[in-house]
Motif scaffolding. Structure first.
Motif, PDB file in Angstrom:
ATOM      1  N   LYS A  92       6.501 -52.771 -39.268  1.00 39.12           N
ATOM      2  CA  LYS A  92       5.682 -53.534 -38.326  1.00 39.12           C
ATOM      3  C   LYS A  92       5.955 -55.025 -38.524  1.00 39.12           C
ATOM      4  N   ALA A  93       5.582 -55.795 -37.525  1.00 36.36           N
ATOM      5  CA  ALA A  93       5.736 -57.245 -37.623  1.00 36.36           C
ATOM      6  C   ALA A  93       4.985 -57.750 -38.857  1.00 36.36           C
ATOM      7  N   GLY A  94       5.678 -58.525 -39.688  1.00 37.96           N
ATOM      8  CA  GLY A  94       5.059 -59.066 -40.897  1.00 37.96           C
ATOM      9  C   GLY A  94       5.285 -58.245 -42.137  1.00 37.96           C
ATOM     10  N   ASP A  95       5.745 -56.985 -41.986  1.00 43.80           N
ATOM     11  CA  ASP A  95       6.090 -56.177 -43.158  1.00 43.80           C
ATOM     12  C   ASP A  95       7.268 -56.815 -43.897  1.00 43.80           C
ATOM     13  N   THR A  96       7.337 -56.555 -45.222  1.00 50.76           N
ATOM     14  CA  THR A  96       8.401 -57.130 -46.036  1.00 50.76           C
ATOM     15  C   THR A  96       9.328 -56.038 -46.557  1.00 50.76           C
ATOM     16  N   VAL A  97      10.632 -56.312 -46.465  1.00 56.18           N
ATOM     17  CA  VAL A  97      11.669 -55.488 -47.081  1.00 56.18           C
ATOM     18  C   VAL A  97      12.330 -56.339 -48.153  1.00 56.18           C
ATOM     19  N   LYS A 108      23.288 -55.391 -46.205  1.00 57.85           N
ATOM     20  CA  LYS A 108      22.574 -56.622 -45.854  1.00 57.85           C
ATOM     21  C   LYS A 108      22.526 -56.806 -44.339  1.00 57.85           C
ATOM     22  N   LYS A 109      23.665 -56.578 -43.687  1.00 59.67           N
ATOM     23  CA  LYS A 109      23.712 -56.727 -42.232  1.00 59.67           C
ATOM     24  C   LYS A 109      22.775 -55.732 -41.554  1.00 59.67           C
ATOM     25  N   LEU A 110      22.755 -54.505 -42.067  1.00 54.82           N
ATOM     26  CA  LEU A 110      21.846 -53.490 -41.535  1.00 54.82           C
ATOM     27  C   LEU A 110      20.392 -53.931 -41.674  1.00 54.82           C
ATOM     28  N   LEU A 111      20.018 -54.377 -42.871  1.00 51.01           N
ATOM     29  CA  LEU A 111      18.631 -54.779 -43.116  1.00 51.01           C
ATOM     30  C   LEU A 111      18.237 -55.975 -42.260  1.00 51.01           C
ATOM     31  N   ARG A 112      19.133 -56.936 -42.126  1.00 54.59           N
ATOM     32  CA  ARG A 112      18.831 -58.112 -41.297  1.00 54.59           C
ATOM     33  C   ARG A 112      18.628 -57.722 -39.844  1.00 54.59           C
ATOM     34  N   GLN A 113      19.475 -56.831 -39.353  1.00 52.62           N
ATOM     35  CA  GLN A 113      19.382 -56.432 -37.960  1.00 52.62           C
ATOM     36  C   GLN A 113      18.099 -55.655 -37.688  1.00 52.62           C
ATOM     37  N   VAL A 114      17.765 -54.695 -38.566  1.00 52.31           N
ATOM     38  CA  VAL A 114      16.564 -53.884 -38.373  1.00 52.31           C
ATOM     39  C   VAL A 114      15.310 -54.738 -38.515  1.00 52.31           C
ATOM     40  N   CYS A 115      15.291 -55.613 -39.513  1.00 49.17           N
ATOM     41  CA  CYS A 115      14.123 -56.482 -39.687  1.00 49.17           C
ATOM     42  C   CYS A 115      13.945 -57.423 -38.494  1.00 49.17           C
ATOM     43  N   GLU A 117      14.874 -56.819 -35.414  1.00 47.93           N
ATOM     44  CA  GLU A 117      14.423 -55.992 -34.291  1.00 47.93           C
ATOM     45  C   GLU A 117      12.931 -55.705 -34.360  1.00 47.93           C
ATOM     46  N   GLN A 118      12.442 -55.443 -35.581  1.00 47.43           N
ATOM     47  CA  GLN A 118      11.069 -54.963 -35.732  1.00 47.43           C
ATOM     48  C   GLN A 118      10.101 -56.041 -36.218  1.00 47.43           C
ATOM     49  N   GLY A 119      10.604 -57.276 -36.360  1.00 42.90           N
ATOM     50  CA  GLY A 119       9.723 -58.373 -36.740  1.00 42.90           C
ATOM     51  C   GLY A 119       9.333 -58.373 -38.204  1.00 42.90           C
ATOM     52  N   ALA A 120      10.082 -57.635 -39.032  1.00 40.98           N
ATOM     53  CA  ALA A 120       9.782 -57.591 -40.466  1.00 40.98           C
ATOM     54  C   ALA A 120      10.446 -58.762 -41.186  1.00 40.98           C
ATOM     55  N   ILE A 121       9.980 -59.031 -42.391  1.00 38.32           N
ATOM     56  CA  ILE A 121      10.507 -60.123 -43.213  1.00 38.32           C
ATOM     57  C   ILE A 121      11.450 -59.540 -44.254  1.00 38.32           C
ATOM     58  N   LEU A 122      12.665 -60.071 -44.341  1.00 42.19           N
ATOM     59  CA  LEU A 122      13.625 -59.634 -45.347  1.00 42.19           C
ATOM     60  C   LEU A 122      13.624 -60.647 -46.489  1.00 42.19           C
TER      61      LEU A 122
END
Length: 395
Positions: A92-97, A108-115, A117-122
Motif C-alpha cells: 500500500k502507499a506508504g509501506d516500506t520495503v 533493485k530494479k524490480l523493487l524500485r519499479q514495484v514500489c 507502481e504501488q506508492g511504497a517506500i524503498l
C-alpha cells in the motif's frame, strides 16, 4: 574433475563460475537425451509421463534443501522467482520495503519499479567496507529496519561482494519487527548447507545452474505455507486455482529437460560426497587467498571466514585509481586479463577500491590462481591509461 565432468576449454583459465555456472557434462547429456526422447512422441511425454517425473525430482530436491516438497516449486531462474514473490506483495502507499546496498542489480530494479507502481517506500542501507565481521551487518539491520516494514530482501551471498550474510540473526530481527523476509539465494545451493524449514525465511529462491552445476533453466522457489495462497504466478495457465504446486508446474509449453536432469546432478553430489566437494572448495579458497594476498600485499573485502566459494581480493595499490575506482576502470582491467592472458575473472569496484572476485569450484586448481597473480603483477609494470574518454590497458 574438469576433463571428466565438465566441458570447459583447457586454454581458458576460468575463475568466474559465479557468473553463469558451468553444467556437469553428464547432466547436459541427460537433458539432451530427454530432448530427443520427447520428440519421438510429444503427446505421450507431456500428457502422460511428465507430471510424475516433476513430482519425483521435486521431492528429491526438497529433501536436499530441507523442506517439504509441497512448499517448493521448480522455476527457470531466480529472477522469475523474485518477480513472482515481489509482485505478489499487497503493498500500500506508504509501506516500506527494506534492502541492503548489496542487493543484486536486477532485483533493485524490480523493487524500485514495484514500489513506484504501488506508492511504497524503498529503503536502501549501505555497509562500510572492508567489513570487520558479521556483527557489522547485524548491527546495520538492527539499527535501520523499522518496525512494521512490510518486506525485507537479502542476498544469502551477494553477487558483487560475495560474503555470506548472517541470515539467522537477520531473520530474527525481522521477526521481532513484524517484517516478512525474502532471501535471494542464487549462489547458495551447493555451497551452503540449506535447511529451509528451520531457516524461517518466508520466501527463499536459488539457482540450480550455478554452484549446483545443472543445465541452464532450473531453479527453485520455497514459500512458507501461510503465504502460498497469496502468491500470484506471472503466467496464468491450466494449473491456476488448483493449489501452489499446480500453478507453477505447467505455465505453457517449455523445455523441461534441465529440470529432469536434476536427478543426474543430485546423483553426482551424493556419489562424490557433499562435504567432500565443499571441503575441496574451502581448502582451495584458503590456498588461493594466501597466495594472492601474499603476492599482492593486499587484503580481503571481509574476514576470510565470511566467504564460501567466492572471495573478493583487493588488487595491488599501483592498479588502484588515484581517486575512487569505478566500473569503467574495473572493466578495463577485467578485459585486459581476458584479452591478454585468457583469464576469465571479474573485477569489481567496491567502496572506491578495485577487487577481483575469484570463484573456486572442483575443476579449479591452485596453479590457476598463480597464473592470475603473475598476470596482475605483470600488469602493474604496464601503463593503464584513458584514451578519448575510454579506458585502455596497454598490455
Amino acid at each position: 574433475m574438469r576433463k571428466k565432468h565438465f566441458l570447459l576449454e583447457e586454454e581458458t583459465t576460468f575463475m568466474n563460475h559465479g557468473a553463469f555456472g558451468c553444467a556437469l557434462k553428464d547432466a547436459l547429456h541427460v537433458s539432451q537425451k530427454w530432448q530427443l526422447y520427447i520428440e519421438r512422441q510429444p503427446l505421450r511425454f507431456f500428457d502422460r509421463e511428465l507430471f510424475p517425473h516433476l513430482v519425483f525430482v521435486t521431492k528429491r530436491l526438497a529433501e536436499f534443501v530441507g523442506c517439504s516438497p509441497t512448499d517448493l516449486v521448480l522455476v527457470p531462474n531466480v529472477t522469475m522467482a523474485m518477480n513472482i514473490i515481489v509482485r505478489s506483495q499487497d503493498l500500500k502507499a506508504g509501506d516500506t520495503v527494506f534492502m541492503l546496498g548489496e542487493t543484486y542489480g536486477a532485483v533493485k530494479k524490480l523493487l524500485r519499479q514495484v514500489c513506484a507502481e504501488q506508492g511504497a517506500i524503498l529503503q536502501e542501507e549501505w555497509l562500510e567496507y572492508p567489513l570487520t565481521g558479521p556483527g557489522q551487518i547485524i548491527r546495520k539491520v538492527e539499527e535501520t529496519l523499522r518496525p512494521g516494514t512490510r518486506l525485507a530482501v537479502f542476498d544469502h551471498i551477494p553477487s558483487k561482494s560475495v560474503f555470506i550474510n548472517p541470515l539467522e540473526e537477520i531473520i530474527g530481527i525481522c521477526r521481532q519487527r513484524g517484517t516478512k523476509v525474502l532471501i535471494d539465494g542464487a549462489h547458495a545451493l551447493g555451497v551452503l548447507d540449506l535447511n529451509l524449514s528451520s531457516l524461517d525465511a518466508d520466501y527463499y529462491t536459488s539457482n540450480c545452474h550455478k554452484w549446483f552445476c545443472s543445465p541452464k533453466g532450473c531453479a527453485f522457489m520455497f514459500v512458507k505455507p501461510e503465504h502460498q495462497h497469496s502468491l500470484r504466478p506471472l503466467i496464468i495457465s491450466h494449473g491456476y486455482g488448483f493449489g501452489f504446486n499446480s500453478e507453477y508446474i505447467w505455465t505453457g509449453l517449455k523445455d523441461y529437460t534441465a529440470i529432469l536432469a536434476l536427478h543426474t546432478v543430485l546423483d553426482f553430489w551424493e556419489s562424490v560426497g557433499v562435504q567432500r566437494i565443499r571441503g575441496y572448495i574451502k581448502g582451495l579458497l584458503t590456498q588461493a587467498v594466501d597466495l594472492l594476498v601474499g603476492r599482492w600485499k593486499t587484503g580481503l573485502l571481509a574476514p576470510r571466514e565470511m566467504f564460501g566459494s567466492m572471495v573478493c581480493v583487493r588488487l595491488p595499490e599501483s592498479l588502484q585509481e588515484d581517486s575512487a575506482a569505478n566500473y569503467e576502470h574495473a572493466e578495463t582491467i577485467q578485459n585486459a586479463l581476458y584479452s591478454r592472458y585468457n583469464i576469465e575473472v571479474p573485477v569489481k569496484a567496491l567502496a572506491g577500491s578495485l577487487y577481483v572476485r575469484v570463484s573456486v569450484h572442483i575443476y579449479n586448481e591452485l596453479e590457476q590462481y598463480q597464473e592470475l597473480a603473475d598476470a596482475v603483477e605483470e600488469m602493474m609494470s604496464k601503463e593503464i591509461q584513458r584514451v578519448g574518454g575510454n579506458c585502455r590497458c596497454d598490455v
